[in-house]
Design a protein around this motif. Structure first.
Motif, PDB file in Angstrom:
ATOM      1  N   THR A   1      -2.863  -4.694  -6.157  1.00 55.43           N
ATOM      2  CA  THR A   1      -2.752  -5.406  -4.886  1.00 55.43           C
ATOM      3  C   THR A   1      -3.512  -6.735  -4.869  1.00 55.43           C
ATOM      4  O   THR A   1      -3.325  -7.536  -3.966  1.00 55.43           O
ATOM      5  CB  THR A   1      -3.242  -4.527  -3.724  1.00 55.43           C
ATOM      6  OG1 THR A   1      -4.541  -4.025  -4.043  1.00 55.43           O
ATOM      7  CG2 THR A   1      -2.294  -3.383  -3.484  1.00 55.43           C
ATOM      8  N   THR A   2      -4.361  -6.974  -5.876  1.00 57.69           N
ATOM      9  CA  THR A   2      -5.035  -8.275  -5.957  1.00 57.69           C
ATOM     10  C   THR A   2      -4.204  -9.269  -6.766  1.00 57.69           C
ATOM     11  O   THR A   2      -4.598 -10.408  -6.929  1.00 57.69           O
ATOM     12  CB  THR A   2      -6.423  -8.144  -6.617  1.00 57.69           C
ATOM     13  OG1 THR A   2      -6.269  -7.723  -7.970  1.00 57.69           O
ATOM     14  CG2 THR A   2      -7.310  -7.182  -5.848  1.00 57.69           C
TER      15      THR A   2
ATOM     16  N   ARG B   1      -9.249  -3.297 -18.113  1.00 59.60           N
ATOM     17  CA  ARG B   1      -9.683  -2.365 -17.078  1.00 59.60           C
ATOM     18  C   ARG B   1      -9.149  -2.796 -15.716  1.00 59.60           C
ATOM     19  O   ARG B   1      -9.114  -3.966 -15.402  1.00 59.60           O
ATOM     20  CB  ARG B   1     -11.207  -2.321 -16.993  1.00 59.60           C
ATOM     21  CG  ARG B   1     -11.863  -1.812 -18.241  1.00 59.60           C
ATOM     22  CD  ARG B   1     -13.369  -1.891 -18.063  1.00 59.60           C
ATOM     23  NE  ARG B   1     -14.000  -1.682 -19.328  1.00 59.60           N
ATOM     24  CZ  ARG B   1     -14.513  -0.520 -19.710  1.00 59.60           C
ATOM     25  NH1 ARG B   1     -14.467   0.504 -18.926  1.00 59.60           N
ATOM     26  NH2 ARG B   1     -15.083  -0.414 -20.887  1.00 59.60           N
ATOM     27  N   MET B   2      -8.746  -1.801 -14.962  1.00 61.65           N
ATOM     28  CA  MET B   2      -8.403  -2.020 -13.558  1.00 61.65           C
ATOM     29  C   MET B   2      -9.325  -1.097 -12.780  1.00 61.65           C
ATOM     30  O   MET B   2      -9.362   0.096 -13.057  1.00 61.65           O
ATOM     31  CB  MET B   2      -6.951  -1.654 -13.289  1.00 61.65           C
ATOM     32  CG  MET B   2      -5.970  -2.532 -14.013  1.00 61.65           C
ATOM     33  SD  MET B   2      -4.298  -2.025 -13.671  1.00 61.65           S
ATOM     34  CE  MET B   2      -4.249  -2.287 -11.905  1.00 61.65           C
ATOM     35  N   GLN B   3     -10.063  -1.601 -11.854  1.00 59.83           N
ATOM     36  CA  GLN B   3     -11.066  -0.800 -11.178  1.00 59.83           C
ATOM     37  C   GLN B   3     -10.606  -0.412  -9.780  1.00 59.83           C
ATOM     38  O   GLN B   3     -10.655  -1.208  -8.863  1.00 59.83           O
ATOM     39  CB  GLN B   3     -12.381  -1.551 -11.127  1.00 59.83           C
ATOM     40  CG  GLN B   3     -12.904  -1.858 -12.516  1.00 59.83           C
ATOM     41  CD  GLN B   3     -14.159  -2.685 -12.469  1.00 59.83           C
ATOM     42  OE1 GLN B   3     -14.609  -3.079 -11.412  1.00 59.83           O
ATOM     43  NE2 GLN B   3     -14.722  -2.939 -13.627  1.00 59.83           N
ATOM     44  N   SER B   4     -10.161   0.839  -9.666  1.00 58.68           N
ATOM     45  CA  SER B   4      -9.781   1.424  -8.385  1.00 58.68           C
ATOM     46  C   SER B   4      -8.867   0.517  -7.573  1.00 58.68           C
ATOM     47  O   SER B   4      -9.097   0.279  -6.406  1.00 58.68           O
ATOM     48  CB  SER B   4     -11.030   1.778  -7.574  1.00 58.68           C
ATOM     49  OG  SER B   4     -11.826   2.658  -8.315  1.00 58.68           O
TER      50      SER B   4
ATOM     51  N   CYS C   1       3.119  -2.764  -8.205  1.00 55.15           N
ATOM     52  CA  CYS C   1       4.375  -2.945  -8.927  1.00 55.15           C
ATOM     53  C   CYS C   1       4.248  -2.381 -10.338  1.00 55.15           C
ATOM     54  O   CYS C   1       3.178  -2.447 -10.947  1.00 55.15           O
ATOM     55  CB  CYS C   1       4.716  -4.433  -8.975  1.00 55.15           C
ATOM     56  SG  CYS C   1       6.335  -4.768  -9.666  1.00 55.15           S
ATOM     57  N   TYR C   2       5.348  -1.852 -10.848  1.00 52.96           N
ATOM     58  CA  TYR C   2       5.385  -1.250 -12.182  1.00 52.96           C
ATOM     59  C   TYR C   2       6.663  -1.704 -12.876  1.00 52.96           C
ATOM     60  O   TYR C   2       7.711  -1.845 -12.245  1.00 52.96           O
ATOM     61  CB  TYR C   2       5.385   0.276 -12.060  1.00 52.96           C
ATOM     62  CG  TYR C   2       5.798   0.970 -13.333  1.00 52.96           C
ATOM     63  CD1 TYR C   2       4.861   1.359 -14.261  1.00 52.96           C
ATOM     64  CD2 TYR C   2       7.140   1.216 -13.608  1.00 52.96           C
ATOM     65  CE1 TYR C   2       5.240   1.982 -15.447  1.00 52.96           C
ATOM     66  CE2 TYR C   2       7.524   1.832 -14.789  1.00 52.96           C
ATOM     67  CZ  TYR C   2       6.573   2.211 -15.697  1.00 52.96           C
ATOM     68  OH  TYR C   2       6.958   2.804 -16.865  1.00 52.96           O
TER      69      TYR C   2
ATOM     70  N   MET D   1       0.811  -1.200   0.000  1.00 54.38           N
ATOM     71  CA  MET D   1       0.000   0.000   0.000  1.00 54.38           C
ATOM     72  C   MET D   1       0.857   1.268   0.000  1.00 54.38           C
ATOM     73  O   MET D   1       0.357   2.343  -0.248  1.00 54.38           O
ATOM     74  CB  MET D   1      -0.922   0.011   1.221  1.00 54.38           C
ATOM     75  CG  MET D   1      -1.866  -1.177   1.262  1.00 54.38           C
ATOM     76  SD  MET D   1      -3.031  -1.174  -0.068  1.00 54.38           S
ATOM     77  CE  MET D   1      -4.251  -0.111   0.627  1.00 54.38           C
ATOM     78  N   ARG D   2       2.158   1.154   0.288  1.00 50.16           N
ATOM     79  CA  ARG D   2       3.023   2.330   0.301  1.00 50.16           C
ATOM     80  C   ARG D   2       3.283   2.811  -1.113  1.00 50.16           C
ATOM     81  O   ARG D   2       3.260   2.040  -2.056  1.00 50.16           O
ATOM     82  CB  ARG D   2       4.352   1.996   0.976  1.00 50.16           C
ATOM     83  CG  ARG D   2       4.219   1.719   2.449  1.00 50.16           C
ATOM     84  CD  ARG D   2       5.584   1.618   3.075  1.00 50.16           C
ATOM     85  NE  ARG D   2       6.471   0.761   2.294  1.00 50.16           N
ATOM     86  CZ  ARG D   2       7.010  -0.354   2.721  1.00 50.16           C
ATOM     87  NH1 ARG D   2       6.755  -0.773   3.926  1.00 50.16           N
ATOM     88  NH2 ARG D   2       7.808  -1.066   1.963  1.00 50.16           N
TER      89      ARG D   2
END
Length: 145
Positions: free
Chosen positions: A86-87, A59-62, A67-68, A6-7
């Motif tokens: 995060t999922t 799509r990514m929903q909120s 990671c990138y 979450m950071r």
């Protein structure tokens, strides 16, 4: 304390749609571009629509970006990027090129040629559409008296 995923995290990148800068991951992801002595920060919508990959819409929903990584595939995503939320969902994406979208302003802008003189622009929020009032030259027939 927040979970490690979450950071916010900083990810330097080069040649993503011809741009270089820093991607900020986390709950509110953003792109940081440097141009003409200024830094431009553009928030990334987490509802990503990628219409470049043969009509596929991803799509990514909120989701929080955990990671990138930069990613180049000449067909799927030329000079694009990967994000994992995060999922654990992996998404392949790309930014529009610098020829299509100008990121050197406080917000990204795109010039659209309509072939007519634009007099007014209005946005209809419920349908998420824009309406233009335009004019164009027309030959007219004169009535001889």
């Amino acid at each position: 304390k927040k979970d490690a995923a979450m950071r916010r995290r900083l990810y330097p990148f080069t040649n993503v749609a011809g741009r270089s800068g820093v991607f900020i991951g986390g709950e509110r992801p953003a792109w940081v571009f440097g141009s003409r002595g200024w830094f431009r920060i553009h928030p990334m919508a987490t509802n990503i629509i990628n219409d470049r990959t043969k009509g596929a819409i991803e799509r990514m929903q909120s989701k929080t970006i955990a990671c990138y990584a930069g990613f180049h595939h000449p067909v799927v995503s030329p000079h694009g990027f990967l994000v994992i939320d995060t999922t654990g969902t992996l998404s392949i994406n790309s930014l529009r090129s610098a020829d299509e979208v100008h990121y050197d302003a406080p917000f990204p802008t795109r010039l659209v040629h309509v072939g007519k003189t634009v007099h007014h622009l209005a946005r209809h929020d419920p349908s998420k559409t824009f309406m233009l009032a335009v004019s164009m030259r027309e030959k007219t027939q004169t009535v001889e008296e």
